[in-house]
Design a protein around this motif. Structure first.
Motif, PDB file in Angstrom:
ATOM      1  N   VAL A  33      -4.484   3.568   0.981  1.00  0.00           N
ATOM      2  CA  VAL A  33      -4.015   2.235   1.399  1.00  0.00           C
ATOM      3  C   VAL A  33      -4.545   1.159   0.454  1.00  0.00           C
ATOM      4  CG1 VAL A  33      -4.154   0.488   3.214  1.00  0.00           C
ATOM      5  CG2 VAL A  33      -3.847   2.883   3.824  1.00  0.00           C
ATOM      6  N   PHE A  34      -5.838   1.270   0.110  1.00  0.00           N
ATOM      7  CA  PHE A  34      -6.442   0.249  -0.746  1.00  0.00           C
ATOM      8  C   PHE A  34      -6.180   0.522  -2.228  1.00  0.00           C
ATOM      9  CE2 PHE A  34      -8.395  -0.579   3.256  1.00  0.00           C
ATOM     10  CZ  PHE A  34      -8.513  -1.958   3.280  1.00  0.00           C
ATOM     11  N   ALA A  35      -5.614   1.669  -2.535  1.00  0.00           N
ATOM     12  CA  ALA A  35      -5.204   1.950  -3.909  1.00  0.00           C
ATOM     13  C   ALA A  35      -3.804   1.403  -4.169  1.00  0.00           C
ATOM     14  CB  ALA A  35      -5.233   3.449  -4.172  1.00  0.00           C
ATOM     15  N   GLY A  36      -3.192   0.853  -3.139  1.00  0.00           N
ATOM     16  CA  GLY A  36      -1.844   0.323  -3.325  1.00  0.00           C
ATOM     17  C   GLY A  36      -0.786   1.416  -3.379  1.00  0.00           C
ATOM     18  N   LEU A  90     -10.680  -4.179   5.154  1.00  0.00           N
ATOM     19  CA  LEU A  90     -11.588  -3.030   5.068  1.00  0.00           C
ATOM     20  C   LEU A  90     -12.806  -3.256   5.966  1.00  0.00           C
ATOM     21  CD1 LEU A  90     -12.079  -0.272   3.723  1.00  0.00           C
ATOM     22  CD2 LEU A  90     -13.360  -1.457   1.940  1.00  0.00           C
ATOM     23  N   VAL A 142       0.135  -4.978  -2.207  1.00  0.00           N
ATOM     24  CA  VAL A 142      -0.113  -3.564  -1.897  1.00  0.00           C
ATOM     25  C   VAL A 142      -1.576  -3.232  -1.631  1.00  0.00           C
ATOM     26  CG1 VAL A 142       1.960  -2.730  -3.062  1.00  0.00           C
ATOM     27  CG2 VAL A 142      -0.188  -2.874  -4.338  1.00  0.00           C
ATOM     28  N   ARG A 143      -2.493  -4.137  -1.991  1.00  0.00           N
ATOM     29  CA  ARG A 143      -3.902  -3.876  -1.671  1.00  0.00           C
ATOM     30  C   ARG A 143      -4.361  -4.887  -0.627  1.00  0.00           C
ATOM     31  NH1 ARG A 143      -8.229  -3.028  -6.306  1.00  0.00           N
ATOM     32  NH2 ARG A 143      -7.710  -0.856  -5.910  1.00  0.00           N
ATOM     33  N   PRO A 144      -4.630  -4.419   0.590  1.00  0.00           N
ATOM     34  CA  PRO A 144      -5.055  -5.341   1.647  1.00  0.00           C
ATOM     35  C   PRO A 144      -6.372  -6.027   1.252  1.00  0.00           C
ATOM     36  CG  PRO A 144      -4.535  -3.173   2.547  1.00  0.00           C
ATOM     37  CD  PRO A 144      -4.548  -3.037   1.064  1.00  0.00           C
ATOM     38  N   LEU A 164       9.604  -1.190  -4.561  1.00  0.00           N
ATOM     39  CA  LEU A 164       8.197  -0.863  -4.300  1.00  0.00           C
ATOM     40  C   LEU A 164       7.439  -0.695  -5.621  1.00  0.00           C
ATOM     41  CD1 LEU A 164       8.454   1.813  -1.430  1.00  0.00           C
ATOM     42  CD2 LEU A 164       7.788  -0.600  -1.234  1.00  0.00           C
ATOM     43  N   ALA A 165       8.169  -0.193  -6.618  1.00  0.00           N
ATOM     44  CA  ALA A 165       7.533   0.120  -7.902  1.00  0.00           C
ATOM     45  C   ALA A 165       6.858  -1.088  -8.530  1.00  0.00           C
ATOM     46  CB  ALA A 165       8.568   0.685  -8.872  1.00  0.00           C
ATOM     47  N   ILE A 224      -8.805   6.182  -4.650  1.00  0.00           N
ATOM     48  CA  ILE A 224      -8.459   5.009  -5.448  1.00  0.00           C
ATOM     49  C   ILE A 224      -8.476   5.365  -6.941  1.00  0.00           C
ATOM     50  CG2 ILE A 224      -9.166   2.654  -6.052  1.00  0.00           C
ATOM     51  CD1 ILE A 224     -10.260   2.428  -3.160  1.00  0.00           C
ATOM     52  N   TYR A 281     -15.486  -2.116  -1.006  1.00  0.00           N
ATOM     53  CA  TYR A 281     -14.170  -2.625  -1.398  1.00  0.00           C
ATOM     54  C   TYR A 281     -14.017  -2.427  -2.904  1.00  0.00           C
ATOM     55  CZ  TYR A 281     -10.069  -5.653  -1.446  1.00  0.00           C
ATOM     56  OH  TYR A 281      -8.809  -6.136  -1.572  1.00  0.00           O
ATOM     57  N   PRO A 282     -12.849  -1.969  -3.352  1.00  0.00           N
ATOM     58  CA  PRO A 282     -12.692  -1.700  -4.786  1.00  0.00           C
ATOM     59  C   PRO A 282     -13.010  -2.930  -5.639  1.00  0.00           C
ATOM     60  CG  PRO A 282     -10.573  -1.602  -3.619  1.00  0.00           C
ATOM     61  CD  PRO A 282     -11.646  -1.648  -2.594  1.00  0.00           C
ATOM     62  N   GLY A 301       8.075   4.423 -10.994  1.00  0.00           N
ATOM     63  CA  GLY A 301       7.084   3.351 -11.000  1.00  0.00           C
ATOM     64  C   GLY A 301       6.274   3.153  -9.738  1.00  0.00           C
ATOM     65  N   ALA A 302       6.520   3.978  -8.711  1.00  0.00           N
ATOM     66  CA  ALA A 302       5.724   3.818  -7.488  1.00  0.00           C
ATOM     67  C   ALA A 302       4.348   4.440  -7.692  1.00  0.00           C
ATOM     68  CB  ALA A 302       6.421   4.499  -6.321  1.00  0.00           C
ATOM     69  N   ARG A 361     -10.220  -7.734   1.390  1.00  0.00           N
ATOM     70  CA  ARG A 361     -11.548  -7.223   1.736  1.00  0.00           C
ATOM     71  C   ARG A 361     -11.774  -7.229   3.250  1.00  0.00           C
ATOM     72  NH1 ARG A 361     -16.305  -6.867  -1.300  1.00  0.00           N
ATOM     73  NH2 ARG A 361     -15.225  -7.714  -3.099  1.00  0.00           N
ATOM     74  N   ALA A 384      11.245   4.403  -4.705  1.00  0.00           N
ATOM     75  CA  ALA A 384      10.436   3.549  -5.576  1.00  0.00           C
ATOM     76  C   ALA A 384      11.193   2.295  -5.979  1.00  0.00           C
ATOM     77  CB  ALA A 384      10.017   4.326  -6.821  1.00  0.00           C
ATOM     78  N   GLU A 439      -0.144  -6.493  -6.979  1.00  0.00           N
ATOM     79  CA  GLU A 439      -1.338  -6.007  -6.298  1.00  0.00           C
ATOM     80  C   GLU A 439      -1.588  -6.734  -4.979  1.00  0.00           C
ATOM     81  OE1 GLU A 439      -4.717  -5.334  -8.784  1.00  0.00           O
ATOM     82  OE2 GLU A 439      -6.145  -5.542  -7.146  1.00  0.00           O
ATOM     83  N   LYS A 480     -12.425  -3.128  -8.982  1.00  0.00           N
ATOM     84  CA  LYS A 480     -11.569  -3.272 -10.164  1.00  0.00           C
ATOM     85  C   LYS A 480     -10.125  -3.466  -9.715  1.00  0.00           C
ATOM     86  CE  LYS A 480     -12.909   0.611 -11.829  1.00  0.00           C
ATOM     87  NZ  LYS A 480     -13.084   1.871 -12.449  1.00  0.00           N
ATOM     88  N   PRO A 481      -9.357  -4.240 -10.482  1.00  0.00           N
ATOM     89  CA  PRO A 481      -7.932  -4.342 -10.137  1.00  0.00           C
ATOM     90  C   PRO A 481      -7.225  -3.008 -10.383  1.00  0.00           C
ATOM     91  CG  PRO A 481      -8.377  -5.456 -12.227  1.00  0.00           C
ATOM     92  CD  PRO A 481      -9.701  -5.033 -11.662  1.00  0.00           C
ATOM     93  N   LEU A 482      -6.036  -2.839  -9.825  1.00  0.00           N
ATOM     94  CA  LEU A 482      -5.277  -1.611 -10.051  1.00  0.00           C
ATOM     95  C   LEU A 482      -5.051  -1.432 -11.552  1.00  0.00           C
ATOM     96  CD1 LEU A 482      -2.360  -2.022  -7.441  1.00  0.00           C
ATOM     97  CD2 LEU A 482      -4.645  -1.086  -7.046  1.00  0.00           C
ATOM     98  N   PHE A 494     -12.685   8.344  -0.105  1.00  0.00           N
ATOM     99  CA  PHE A 494     -12.149   6.991  -0.227  1.00  0.00           C
ATOM    100  C   PHE A 494     -12.117   6.533  -1.687  1.00  0.00           C
ATOM    101  CE2 PHE A 494     -12.968   2.365  -0.376  1.00  0.00           C
ATOM    102  CZ  PHE A 494     -11.882   1.887   0.341  1.00  0.00           C
ATOM    103  N   THR A 529       2.377   3.329  -2.698  1.00  0.00           N
ATOM    104  CA  THR A 529       3.643   2.806  -2.182  1.00  0.00           C
ATOM    105  C   THR A 529       4.581   3.889  -1.652  1.00  0.00           C
ATOM    106  OG1 THR A 529       4.325   2.609  -4.491  1.00  0.00           O
ATOM    107  CG2 THR A 529       3.784   0.572  -3.351  1.00  0.00           C
TER     108      THR A 529
END
Ligand SMILES: Cc1ncc(C[n+]2csc(CCOP(=O)(O)OP(=O)(O)O)c2C)c(N)n1
Ligand code: SF4
Ligand SMILES: [Mg+2]
Lengths: 348, 614
Positions: B234-237, A340, A333-335, A325-326, B377, B410-411, B296-297, A337, A97, A330, B413-415, B373, B239
């Protein structure tokens, strides 16, 4: 008469301006005289002298008297007292992490060589950048003195029970499996242990230090091979280890003929002053042979047994981004739209 | 309602004589490792391309080659995708099970079989289509080694002719299957064609079943639940993922590995924004994930029942140290060599309270690939918001089978990274207390190791600590901490995915189900309405702790059938623990635990039986 101001005694500080007390932890609740306490003191000294920033250290442990000790040093470092025998997993995750952390793990001989042996061997294989210290008293302190798997053949418990199984040599295991900085020491040998710990802080791979650390309550009597008196009588130092941090010049008070100098990743130097053997710590076979020979003689070989400053560590092998990584944002880490959409299209 | 004399599992669907279009089930019985998998996928895809809703389920043994395998395909213009009990078409390719397979069919079923199996005399109330597979395959495939693999494609051609699947759909599906291998497409297509031509000449269609192009699959995707969950991660980030191989969860971690390599390499540095580690066992897998979550990951692991057992101690530690981590449990049957490749909903009770002492965990329960899916998330968000392990309770049926679905959203809301204090926050606050309930929701503030501030550090350990994270065994501190954890759980009750309802206007009867059981329920509700004039309301539970709406649903109805796929009525029991005393007596249980996915008929029959006056 001119008044003179008496200069207040200069506070001892290290190169980052911290004093020794900045490296202290909570008050120890271990038995007075327990070897583990001396190891905590050496850890404090080593971090102070090396000018380690406490916020960068993550203290990790399993369960046992030894595993409690991270609460007693580096009070301003994060700590995780986990479950019995599983510190390697916690350490691995922590470093995955956040690769910038200095992972400092403390375990016991029970925590490592019995319940935790599986995780221990795999940790060594991976060469995860961390320091792994076994506070080795040959018994289970916290559960009141049962034999551990590092207890020597024929050693005796207070109750008179004799150990009839051979010990696991954690140093030999670590060397065989791929740890890259392996040493053995004794909690009472301040000088050697401090030098080994300082060197460890400059190394970027798995450091495994087995430190004989007598349990004064359950395993410091006659018949125990991990008692103060036994170790003092049977300690066979490999050589004298000295350590010069990267921020100091290498002094020349070592006789060049009998000194080996090793450069660590961060530019620090380890100086090994040879005593009676012509010992090269980068030779795996020599290390293993010597360990076996001294074991057969009933000696406890101490010092830096093995060093490999070249082997890539686990984090390098995984090719992880340089920042932790921690804390990746965003956006990293979030590809988007469109990624998808692309996959959805393929699945139609 | 009149009295009925039904015994469960033996009722037959009402007889149908007319021509049946776009409503049939096919079962293909083969031997594991015989190359039937691609033939089955191609058949499924061809039907999908015709616009007919379709689902496929693989019933496979726990070995690599040599044991019987069944694949069932169901096409349904009504959109029913649960397993169907009745088989309309059997493709019998496995000598060992052929006789039994044939005998288990209902009268009127059709059998395509390998001619040399000589099945024709077993019974006379079924329709036989013998095909000389070995003779047909030789001329199109001179390579003897390949023959075994290509042979299966012949039955695709036979079925195409018998059912009315246009050959160009088979070709398109093959092109999808063997993307970059035109020679494989050609060879396999040739095999299908041979089957088609042989049937045209020798086997007149005598059964009632036909497929006809409609337009009910436009825009839909086909995916398995494990790939869907991996995409969610993957789309939830996500790590850090640390895992240990076990069927049926391995394909989740493997799909994840493929996706992150494609979408999560930082373009600037060409380095990974993730770490995936195959651990030495599940103890290590969960330990690493917890270490990473603490530091924190967004960390996760994927496993199944046996792995969950090994993770139990760490799950409790995660609960008490309050570390976010996501655990995908792809549920399956039994320990070790139980029925490791068969589906079940068997970990509900265990995971709700996994570990020792007082522990309870958040569980999200997906029913569809889309929920695999979206819930993946949500799981990462909830884990960090509530600083606790979150279990995503999928199962083998959902995880490993291919399902039709709308494309995933596609999500929006932000993380949600939860309550994390940075060094700036600490500067402002002058310090913090890790386990203090500042906001009254039971959730404390945490700092990550590596936070540059002298007051950032705290020491994580089990339950023995006070609000400042200092070691304490004082009764007041312990109780205070336990009660706060309870408050946190109560806060979660209204934050986890709410149940989904399908309510009949005035109904005394309610059904509670979850996960993949859902698909049998929606079909059973229609059967009960059409065949028995029974109107049923339905509450699909999607999480633990149960939201208030679940209790309200139970209150509104007189009799509640809790339907699930395990022997011990695990959800039923969990509900009994939680509903009010006066509602407990309303709960009834229906269970299906055969290692194969639950079907609607079983539910219908059981409800009818329990509703009938004795
Ligand atoms: C799963 C599990 N099993 C057993 C224990 C009990 N236990 C606590 S400490 C310990 C042994 C510790 O020995 P060691 O690691 O050598 O530490 P020491 O106390 O000697 O420093 C044991 C068996 C435990 N905490 N967890
Ligand atoms: S019991 Fe032994 S190991 Fe534990 S604190 Fe006391 S002396 Fe140290
Ligand atoms: Mg010990």
């Amino acid at each position: 008469m001119a008044t003179t101001t008496v200069p207040s005694p200069r506070k001892k500080v290290n190169r980052i301006g911290l004093g020794p007390s900045d490296y202290k932890g909570g008050r120890s609740t271990l038995c007075a005289g327990c070897g583990h306490n001396s190891i905590s003191e050496r850890i404090i000294e080593a971090c102070f002298e090396m000018g380690i920033e406490p916020y960068r250290v993550a203290k990790l442990s399993g369960i046992g008297c030894s595993s409690k000790s991270p609460a007693y040093f580096l009070g301003s470092s994060h700590g995780f007292n986990s479950v019995h025998g599983r510190m390697p997993a916690i350490a691995t995750g922590t470093i995955l992490a956040n690769r910038n952390l200095i992972a400092l793990g403390v375990s016991g001989d029970g925590d490592t060589a019995s319940i935790g042996i599986g995780q221990f061997v795999h940790l060594m294989r991976r060469n995860l950048p961390m320091i792994y210290i076994i506070e080795d008293n040959g018994c289970y302190g916290l559960t009141k003195g049962q034999f551990s798997a590092t207890a020597d053949l024929g050693s005796k418990l207070k109750t008179g029970v004799i150990n009839d199984l051979p010990p696991i040599d954690t140093c030999a295991l670590a060397i065989m499996l791929g740890a890259t900085y392996v040493g053995r020491s004794f909690s009472g040998d301040k000088r050697q242990l401090l030098a080994l710990l300082k060197g460890a802080l400059g190394h970027r791979g798995t450091v495994m230090l087995d430190v004989i650390s007598p349990c004064v309550t359950f395993n410091d009597h006659e018949g125990s091979t991990k008692s103060y008196s036994y170790v003092q009588d049977h300690d066979a130092p490999l050589g004298e280890v000295s350590f010069v941090p990267f921020f100091e010049d290498i002094t020349v008070d070592y006789d060049p003929g009998t000194t080996t100098e090793i450069r660590l990743h961060d530019g620090s130097h380890l100086l090994l002053k040879k005593l009676d053997v012509d010992y090269d710590p980068t030779n795996k076979m020599d290390a293993l042979r010597l360990l076996t020979e001294s074991h057969d003689k009933g000696e406890i070989l101490t010092g830096l047994l093995y060093l490999d400053a070249e082997r890539p560590n686990f984090i390098d092998m995984l090719n992880i981004v340089d920042v932790p990584l921690a804390t990746l944002p965003e956006s990293m880490v979030r590809p988007p739209r469109q990624a998808l959409d692309e996959i959805m299209e393929e699945l139609k | 309602m009149g009295t009925m004399d039904v015994s469960i599992g033996e009722t037959k669907a009402p007889p149908r004589e007319e021509r049946v279009v776009n409503d049939l089930s096919i079962q293909i019985a083969t031997v594991n490792g015989s190359g039937s998998q691609s033939a089955n996928t191609v058949l499924l895809r061809s039907i999908f391309q015709m616009g007919i809703p379709v689902s496929g389920k693989s019933l496979f043994p726990s070995n690599i080659a040599g044991l019987p395998t069944w694949f069932t395909i169901r096409a349904s213009r009504h959109g029913y995708i649960a397993r169907r009990k009745e088989i309309d078409f059997l493709v019998a390719m496995n000598p060992e099970t052929a006789a039994e397979d044939v005998m288990s069919l209902e009268a009127g079923a059709s059998i395509v079989y390998d001619e040399k199996l000589n099945l024709g005399r077993l019974r006379d109330d079924v329709i036989y289509y013998p095909v000389p597979f070995d003779t047909l395959v030789v001329p199109i495939c001179p390579n003897a080694k390949l023959r075994k693999l290509v042979r299966s494609m012949i039955y695709d051609g036979v079925l195409a002719k018998l059912l009315g699947i246009p050959m160009e759909e088979i070709r398109t599906a093959l092109e999808k299957q063997f993307k970059n291998k035109p020679s494989a497409v050609d060879l396999n297509f040739k095999a299908a064609q041979i089957g088609y031509e042989y049937t045209e000449k020798n086997l007149p269609q005598r059964s009632r079943f036909y497929l006809d192009r409609i337009d009910l699959t436009r825009g839909k995707i086909i995916i398995d639940g494990n790939s869907a969950a991996a995409l969610g991660a993957v789309f939830a980030g996500m790590t850090v993922c640390t895992w240990y191989p076990i069927t049926p969860s391995s394909s989740l971690a493997e799909a994840l590995t493929r996706y992150v390599k494609r979408f999560r390499i930082d373009a600037k540095s060409s380095k990974a924004t993730f770490a995936i580690v195959q651990a030495e066992d599940e103890l290590a897998a969960i330990g690493m994930a917890i270490g990473a979550g603490w530091a924190g990951a967004r960390s996760m692991t994927a496993t199944s029942g046996p792995g969950i057992s090994l993770m139990s101690e760490f799950a409790g530690l995660g609960y008490y140290t309050e570390v976010p981590v996501v655990i995908f449990d792809i549920q399956r049957v039994g320990p070790s060599t139980g029925l490791p490749t068969r589906t079940a909903q068997g970990d509900i009770l265990k995971n709700a309270f996994l570990s020792h002492g007082d522990t309870k965990h958040l569980m999200l329960i997906p029913s569809s690939v889309e929920e695999c899916f979206t819930m993946a998330i949500e799981a990462f968000d909830l884990a960090e918001e509530f600083q606790t392990p979150v279990f995503v309770m999928s199962d083998l049926d959902l995880g490993m089978n291919n399902w039709m679905s709308d494309p995933f959203p596609y999500p929006d809301k932000p993380l949600n990274r939860g309550k994390v204090l940075t060094s700036k926050d600490l500067e402002r606050l002058g310090g913090f207390e890790r386990y203090r309930d500042v906001d009254g929701d039971g959730i404390g503030y945490r700092t990550l190791p590596g936070t540059r501030h002298p007051k950032a550090a705290y020491f994580a350990r089990g339950s023995g600590h006070n609000e400042k994270a200092a070691y304490s065994e004082r009764p007041e501190d312990y109780v205070n901490n336990m009660d706060r954890l309870n408050r946190k759980f109560e806060t979660a009750r209204q934050r986890v995915p709410a149940p989904v309802f399908q309510e009949a206007d005035s109904s005394e009867i309610g059904v509670v189900a979850y996960g993949t059981t859902h698909w049998a329920i929606v079909e059973s509700i229609d059967q009960l309405k059409e065949e028995y004039d029974l109107w049923i309301s339905y509450c699909r539970v999607r999480a633990f702790p149960f939201s208030q709406q679940v209790f309200d649903f139970i209150r509104r109805h007189q009799r509640i059938y809790v339907v699930e796929q395990n022997r011990d009525a695990q959800m039923f029991r969990l509900l009994r623990m939680e509903v009010s005393t006066e509602d407990v007596r309303k709960l009834r249980s229906i269970r299906h635990y055969k290692g194969i996915p639950i079907d609607a008929r079983t539910v219908t029959d059981e409800i009818v039986a329990q509703e009938s006056p004795k």
